[in-house]
Design an enzyme around this catalytic site. Structure first.
Site, mmCIF file in Angstrom:
data_model
loop_
_atom_site.group_PDB
_atom_site.id
_atom_site.type_symbol
_atom_site.label_atom_id
_atom_site.label_comp_id
_atom_site.label_asym_id
_atom_site.label_seq_id
_atom_site.Cartn_x
_atom_site.Cartn_y
_atom_site.Cartn_z
ATOM 1 N N ARG A 1 0.829 -1.215 0.000
ATOM 2 C CA ARG A 1 0.000 0.000 0.000
ATOM 3 C C ARG A 1 0.865 1.267 0.000
ATOM 4 O O ARG A 1 1.981 1.263 0.508
ATOM 5 C CB ARG A 1 -0.953 -0.027 1.211
ATOM 6 C CG ARG A 1 -1.959 -1.173 1.077
ATOM 7 C CD ARG A 1 -2.887 -1.266 2.255
ATOM 8 N NE ARG A 1 -3.737 -0.104 2.382
ATOM 9 C CZ ARG A 1 -4.558 0.106 3.405
ATOM 10 N NH1 ARG A 1 -4.620 -0.782 4.387
ATOM 11 N NH2 ARG A 1 -5.312 1.171 3.452
ATOM 12 N N ASP B 1 -15.123 2.978 3.439
ATOM 13 C CA ASP B 1 -15.035 1.584 3.886
ATOM 14 C C ASP B 1 -16.325 0.810 3.633
ATOM 15 O O ASP B 1 -16.349 -0.423 3.739
ATOM 16 C CB ASP B 1 -14.698 1.524 5.383
ATOM 17 C CG ASP B 1 -13.250 1.940 5.647
ATOM 18 O OD1 ASP B 1 -12.450 1.981 4.692
ATOM 19 O OD2 ASP B 1 -12.930 2.227 6.810
HETATM 20 C C1 S3P Z 1 -9.132 5.066 8.779
HETATM 21 C C2 S3P Z 1 -9.216 5.884 7.690
HETATM 22 C C3 S3P Z 1 -9.574 5.413 6.350
HETATM 23 C C4 S3P Z 1 -10.252 4.050 6.392
HETATM 24 C C5 S3P Z 1 -9.530 3.089 7.292
HETATM 25 C C6 S3P Z 1 -9.460 3.631 8.710
HETATM 26 C C7 S3P Z 1 -8.741 5.654 10.075
HETATM 27 O O1 S3P Z 1 -8.401 5.328 5.551
HETATM 28 O O2 S3P Z 1 -10.344 3.519 5.081
HETATM 29 O O3 S3P Z 1 -10.214 1.849 7.304
HETATM 30 O O4 S3P Z 1 -8.948 5.024 11.108
HETATM 31 O O5 S3P Z 1 -8.212 6.778 10.060
HETATM 32 P P1 S3P Z 1 -7.856 6.616 4.775
HETATM 33 O O6 S3P Z 1 -7.843 7.705 5.738
HETATM 34 O O7 S3P Z 1 -6.484 6.293 4.287
HETATM 35 O O8 S3P Z 1 -8.835 6.813 3.651
#
Ligand code: S3P
Length: 430
Positions: A127, A318
């Site tokens: 990632r 999500d």
């Molecule tokens: C999260 C932010 C999101 C989400 C992840 C949890 C967090 O990712 O997809 O499951 O806890 O801050 P991104 O901020 O990279 O979009």
């Protein structure tokens, strides 16, 4: 309804899901409660810390950093050491599958007087990490990652400086990483976001923010000390999402989802499903530990397709995998655009859901930044894969409940990353 042989689950059509759903605690809030407790002064208590793999990865990293964590029947107690309470880890910090652990912890480690290395599983190691390397380096951090991917190598920086940083991607993980690094920086650090993302970090740290035009400015003062707190973790809206969709698309269903986190930066799926015709209601709304929570009720309905894109995508990022299952069962077309971020999650979720649902007979056109789903086709049985992604495994599980033949899900144990009891809960609801 669901048989398990090793890492495979076989799902059959359900005649109706009825009852109260026991959901896991919110992963995003749990990671933050543990991380913030570790750098607070005094002993924090966390009620309802989840046993799922991702939040446990955060705890094991903190233990390696010398943080004392005890658990009893009520929850966890974490003895914080303030901003300078970590000790140098003896080996690499393993973040497992958890992007939140890796990105937030990096922000906390760049200001330490020791070197560290963060590693993850195959998915996390593929990632993009450039999105945190860039702002952390602007702050003066010494952080390296070959090809912008984990492992991340952090060396002691002479000093960190506060910056004003506009997020190039809508990401709460990047926002939180920079704000956390700002605690060890000189002066003030400000993150500017144009698209709202989940705001748990700001809420839980009590950070100030102002909105000017379309931009939100969130600031933190370097050297600010945090005091120990008592955190009570609500149930995870992202886990509730599977049952909001299942309760809508499985005929004869009526589900009650108690104590769900309803932070408005997370609950866009409710608006989307309601616009599609879902019967969802909220009762008993209240605030617990600074976060809104409430009880959700959902019953079966006939859904119709919808077009979504723009700002709402970050709010429902999500939940889009399970939304595609709702779309496949809805009448008419659903168009999802502006969602290319889905390609950088635990797996490429646009490709994974397109493959899985097409295997079961849905009509899906994959787009670079989304999908066009022509709903209303009857789903049939087949063998599908989780691609080792918890949300894909669970979304395909819900698809299995509305398919005429058996749906065999390979890699079903991936659900344990966020919802270890998912398959048992489905079986119990019938
Ligand atoms: C999260 C932010 C999101 C989400 C992840 C949890 C967090 O990712 O997809 O499951 O806890 O801050 P991104 O901020 O990279 O979009």
């Amino acid at each position: 309804m669901a048989d398990s042989v090793e890492n495979v689950r076989v799902l059959r059509q359900s005649r109706g899901l009825v009852g109260t759903v026991n959901l896991p605690a919110d992963k995003s809030i749990a990671h933050r409660a543990a991380l913030f407790a570790a750098i607070s002064t005094g002993t924090s208590h966390i009620v309802g810390y989840p046993g799922s793999e991702d939040p446990q990865s955060t705890l094991s990293c903190l233990r390696q950093l010398g943080i004392q964590i005890n658990s009893d029947e009520v929850g966890l107690s974490i003895v914080g050491g303030g901003l300078n309470g970590f000790i140098a880890p003896e080996r690499a910090l393993d973040c497992g599958n958890s992007g939140t652990t890796m990105r937030l912890l990096s922000g906390m480690l760049v200001g330490q007087a020791f070197s560290s290395e963060l590693i993850g599983d195959a998915s996390l190691s593929s990632r993009p990490m450039g999105r945190i390397l860039d702002p952390l380096r602007l702050m003066g951090a010494h952080i390296e990652a070959a090809g912008g991917r984990a492992p991340l190598r952090i060396d002691q920086a002479s000093a960190l400086r506060g910056v004003e940083y506009q997020l190039p991607v809508a990401s709460a993980q990047v926002k939180s990483c920079v704000l956390l690094a700002g605690l060890w920086a000189d002066g003030e650090t400000t993150v500017i976001e144009e698209t709202p993302t989940r705001d748990h970090t700001e809420r839980m740290l009590g950070l100030s923010s102002v909105t000017i035009g379309s931009k939100r400015y969130i600031s933190v003062q370097g050297g600010r000390t945090l005091s120990a707190q008592m955190w009570s973790i609500p149930c995870d809206f992202s886990a509730a999402a599977f049952f909001l969709v299942a309760g809508s698309i499985v005929p004869n269903s009526a589900l009650h989802l108690p104590r769900v986190g309803l932070n408005p930066t997370r609950t866009g799926l409710i608006d989307v499903l309601k616009a599609m015709g879902a019967h969802i209601s909220i009762q008993n709304e209240r605030i617990v530990a600074g976060e809104p929570i409430g009880d959700l009720f959902v019953r079966s309905s006939q859904l119709t397709g919808i077009e979504i894109g723009g700002e709402i995508i970050a709010n429902i990022i999500d939940e889009i995998p399970i939304l595609t299952v709702a779309a496949a069962m809805a009448g008419g077309k659903t168009i999802i655009r502006d969602a290319e971020e889905l390609r950088f999650k635990e797996t490429d979720r646009i490709s994974a859901m397109s493959k899985g649902l097409t295997t079961l007979g849905a009509k899906i056109e994959e787009q670079k930044d989304g999908m066009i789903i022509t709903g209303g086709k009857k789903l049939h049985g087949g063998t599908v894969e989780s691609f080792s992604d918890h949300r894909i495994a669970m979304s395909m599980g819900i698809a299995g409940l509305v398919s005429s033949g058996e749906v065999r899900i390979e890699g079903a144990n991936a659900a344990s990353v966020s919802f270890p009891t998912f398959w048992d809960v489905l079986s119990e609801l019938g």
